[in-house]
Design a protein around this motif. Structure first.
Motif, PDB file in Angstrom:
ATOM      1  N   ASN A 112       0.845  -1.182  -0.076  1.00  0.00           N
ATOM      2  CA  ASN A 112       0.131  -0.085  -0.057  1.00  0.00           C
ATOM      3  C   ASN A 112       0.923   1.089  -0.103  1.00  0.00           C
ATOM      4  O   ASN A 112       0.637   2.158   0.782  1.00  0.00           O
ATOM      5  CB  ASN A 112      -0.965   0.027   1.264  1.00  0.00           C
ATOM      6  N   LEU A 113       1.789   1.349  -1.087  1.00  0.00           N
ATOM      7  CA  LEU A 113       2.844   2.343  -0.843  1.00  0.00           C
ATOM      8  C   LEU A 113       2.950   3.029  -2.148  1.00  0.00           C
ATOM      9  O   LEU A 113       3.173   4.393  -2.140  1.00  0.00           O
ATOM     10  CB  LEU A 113       4.034   1.421  -0.305  1.00  0.00           C
ATOM     11  N   PHE A 114       3.463   2.190  -3.212  1.00  0.00           N
ATOM     12  CA  PHE A 114       3.739   2.803  -4.495  1.00  0.00           C
ATOM     13  C   PHE A 114       2.912   3.871  -5.023  1.00  0.00           C
ATOM     14  O   PHE A 114       3.355   4.853  -5.660  1.00  0.00           O
ATOM     15  CB  PHE A 114       4.275   1.757  -5.256  1.00  0.00           C
ATOM     16  N   HIS A 115       1.531   3.467  -4.962  1.00  0.00           N
ATOM     17  CA  HIS A 115       0.582   4.751  -5.504  1.00  0.00           C
ATOM     18  C   HIS A 115       0.558   5.915  -4.579  1.00  0.00           C
ATOM     19  O   HIS A 115       0.032   6.972  -5.138  1.00  0.00           O
ATOM     20  CB  HIS A 115      -0.825   3.906  -5.640  1.00  0.00           C
ATOM     21  N   LEU A 116       1.365   5.907  -3.640  1.00  0.00           N
ATOM     22  CA  LEU A 116       1.496   7.320  -2.861  1.00  0.00           C
ATOM     23  C   LEU A 116       2.834   7.988  -3.070  1.00  0.00           C
ATOM     24  O   LEU A 116       3.068   8.901  -2.531  1.00  0.00           O
ATOM     25  CB  LEU A 116       1.218   6.649  -1.213  1.00  0.00           C
ATOM     26  N   VAL A 117       3.707   7.310  -3.868  1.00  0.00           N
ATOM     27  CA  VAL A 117       5.117   7.749  -4.165  1.00  0.00           C
ATOM     28  C   VAL A 117       5.026   8.595  -5.452  1.00  0.00           C
ATOM     29  O   VAL A 117       4.914   7.961  -6.591  1.00  0.00           O
ATOM     30  CB  VAL A 117       6.124   6.678  -4.160  1.00  0.00           C
ATOM     31  N   PRO A 118       5.223   9.905  -5.297  1.00  0.00           N
ATOM     32  CA  PRO A 118       5.376  10.567  -6.548  1.00  0.00           C
ATOM     33  C   PRO A 118       6.306  10.088  -7.446  1.00  0.00           C
ATOM     34  O   PRO A 118       6.012  10.344  -9.039  1.00  0.00           O
ATOM     35  CB  PRO A 118       5.827  12.033  -6.071  1.00  0.00           C
ATOM     36  N   ASP A 119       7.375   9.798  -7.351  1.00  0.00           N
ATOM     37  CA  ASP A 119       8.390   9.254  -8.221  1.00  0.00           C
ATOM     38  C   ASP A 119       8.570   7.619  -7.985  1.00  0.00           C
ATOM     39  O   ASP A 119       9.671   7.181  -8.197  1.00  0.00           O
ATOM     40  CB  ASP A 119       9.876   9.956  -7.915  1.00  0.00           C
ATOM     41  N   ALA A 120       7.472   7.184  -8.170  1.00  0.00           N
ATOM     42  CA  ALA A 120       7.329   5.645  -8.028  1.00  0.00           C
ATOM     43  C   ALA A 120       8.190   4.904  -9.193  1.00  0.00           C
ATOM     44  O   ALA A 120       9.040   3.916  -8.839  1.00  0.00           O
ATOM     45  CB  ALA A 120       5.924   5.184  -8.395  1.00  0.00           C
ATOM     46  N   ASP A 121       8.213   5.238 -10.426  1.00  0.00           N
ATOM     47  CA  ASP A 121       8.985   4.723 -11.339  1.00  0.00           C
ATOM     48  C   ASP A 121      10.595   4.856 -10.988  1.00  0.00           C
ATOM     49  O   ASP A 121      11.199   3.679 -11.161  1.00  0.00           O
ATOM     50  CB  ASP A 121       8.887   5.415 -12.777  1.00  0.00           C
ATOM     51  N   ALA A 122      11.074   5.940 -10.632  1.00  0.00           N
ATOM     52  CA  ALA A 122      12.470   6.045  -9.967  1.00  0.00           C
ATOM     53  C   ALA A 122      12.786   5.201  -8.870  1.00  0.00           C
ATOM     54  O   ALA A 122      13.960   4.547  -8.749  1.00  0.00           O
ATOM     55  CB  ALA A 122      12.781   7.573  -9.784  1.00  0.00           C
ATOM     56  N   VAL A 123      11.832   5.141  -7.870  1.00  0.00           N
ATOM     57  CA  VAL A 123      12.105   4.327  -6.902  1.00  0.00           C
ATOM     58  C   VAL A 123      11.876   2.697  -7.056  1.00  0.00           C
ATOM     59  O   VAL A 123      12.889   2.013  -6.454  1.00  0.00           O
ATOM     60  CB  VAL A 123      10.953   4.548  -5.873  1.00  0.00           C
ATOM     61  N   LEU A 124      11.207   2.210  -8.300  1.00  0.00           N
ATOM     62  CA  LEU A 124      11.182   0.991  -8.578  1.00  0.00           C
ATOM     63  C   LEU A 124      12.552   0.706  -9.366  1.00  0.00           C
ATOM     64  O   LEU A 124      13.012  -0.479  -9.063  1.00  0.00           O
ATOM     65  CB  LEU A 124       9.977   0.572  -9.341  1.00  0.00           C
ATOM     66  N   ALA A 125      12.971   1.569 -10.046  1.00  0.00           N
ATOM     67  CA  ALA A 125      14.324   1.464 -10.784  1.00  0.00           C
ATOM     68  C   ALA A 125      15.578   1.430  -9.838  1.00  0.00           C
ATOM     69  O   ALA A 125      16.240   0.368  -9.877  1.00  0.00           O
ATOM     70  CB  ALA A 125      14.520   2.424 -11.725  1.00  0.00           C
ATOM     71  N   ASP A 126      15.408   2.159  -8.571  1.00  0.00           N
ATOM     72  CA  ASP A 126      16.367   1.983  -7.556  1.00  0.00           C
ATOM     73  C   ASP A 126      16.535   0.810  -6.670  1.00  0.00           C
ATOM     74  O   ASP A 126      17.274   0.466  -6.474  1.00  0.00           O
ATOM     75  CB  ASP A 126      16.422   3.159  -6.761  1.00  0.00           C
ATOM     76  N   ILE A 127      15.249   0.415  -6.665  1.00  0.00           N
ATOM     77  CA  ILE A 127      15.096  -0.975  -5.781  1.00  0.00           C
ATOM     78  C   ILE A 127      15.718  -2.177  -6.752  1.00  0.00           C
ATOM     79  O   ILE A 127      16.348  -2.982  -6.218  1.00  0.00           O
ATOM     80  CB  ILE A 127      13.421  -1.461  -5.801  1.00  0.00           C
ATOM     81  N   PHE A 128      15.335  -1.898  -7.877  1.00  0.00           N
ATOM     82  CA  PHE A 128      15.997  -3.110  -8.860  1.00  0.00           C
ATOM     83  C   PHE A 128      17.530  -3.038  -8.936  1.00  0.00           C
ATOM     84  O   PHE A 128      18.215  -4.030  -8.808  1.00  0.00           O
ATOM     85  CB  PHE A 128      15.682  -2.734 -10.305  1.00  0.00           C
TER      86      PHE A 128
END
Length: 209
Positions: A112-128
């Motif tokens: 219940n997090l990523f839809h609340l993150v403005p830069d979700a795509d950047a965060v997912l890329a950094d997690i990768f």
């Protein structure tokens, strides 16, 4: 209008006392997540809130770090944990900061997090980037604009800007189930498992290949 951190700091006590909407769906999510964990794993849960899920999962892994941008959420999580779990740690960090940690995590979670993150795509890329090959990213995301939500999705889309303006809602991304799958794939992950429970929440277990 308030910023996201202030909103969640203010909401923390009420959030901690609120009843779970669907215990059955939560327990199913927890069981599926546990099936992917092993005792030697180091786990990071981003957006851990008041630590309910962290407390349930920490006993099953080597080390567990829960992060949240809200200092009030983390204060409550630490109080709940007390000295019960020596392998569990809570830190005040936002999603973008958490995705920059370099501590050799085997699993990164965001419920219940990523839809609340403005830069979700950047965060997912950094997690990768932060995960080693074979590492897992486990998430569950409300998809408030998916057709499974029926006519209510149009009501939500209309009300959210008003609620945000008066400080009653944070920034919320109006995602569809297809948006979740696309964003995870675009970050480079291979989906191992996916499901909708409840219907508008997309649960995904993805692997870095």
């Amino acid at each position: 209008m308030v910023d996201s951190k202030t909103f969640w700091d203010k909401m923390a006590p009420k959030y901690a006392e609120s009843q779970m909407r669907s215990v059955e769906d939560y327990e199913h999510t927890l069981a599926r997540t546990l099936s992917h964990l092993t005792p030697e794993m180091r786990v990071l849960e981003m957006g851990c809130g008041t630590g309910t899920t962290a407390l349930r999962l920490a006993p099953h892994v080597k080390a567990f770090v829960g992060t949240d941008q809200s200092s009030e959420m983390i204060r409550i999580a630490r109080d709940k944990a007390a000295d019960e779990h020596s392998n569990l740690e809570f830190r005040v960090l936002g999603a973008a900061e958490s995705a920059q940690l370099e501590e050799g995590f085997d699993v990164v979670m965001g419920f219940n997090l990523f839809h609340l993150v403005p830069d979700a795509d950047a965060v997912l890329a950094d997690i990768f980037k932060m995960l080693k090959p074979g590492g897992l990213m486990i998430s569950k995301t409300p998809c408030l604009m998916d057709k499974a939500f029926g006519w209510k999705r149009f009501l939500v889309a209309g009300m959210l800007p008003i609620l945000k303006r008066i400080g009653k809602a944070p920034d919320v991304g109006l995602w569809r189930i297809a948006d979740v799958d696309r964003r995870i794939a675009d970050a480079g992950f291979e989906t191992l498992e996916a499901g909708n429970f409840p219907a508008i929440s997309r649960y995904v277990v993805a692997r870095k290949i």
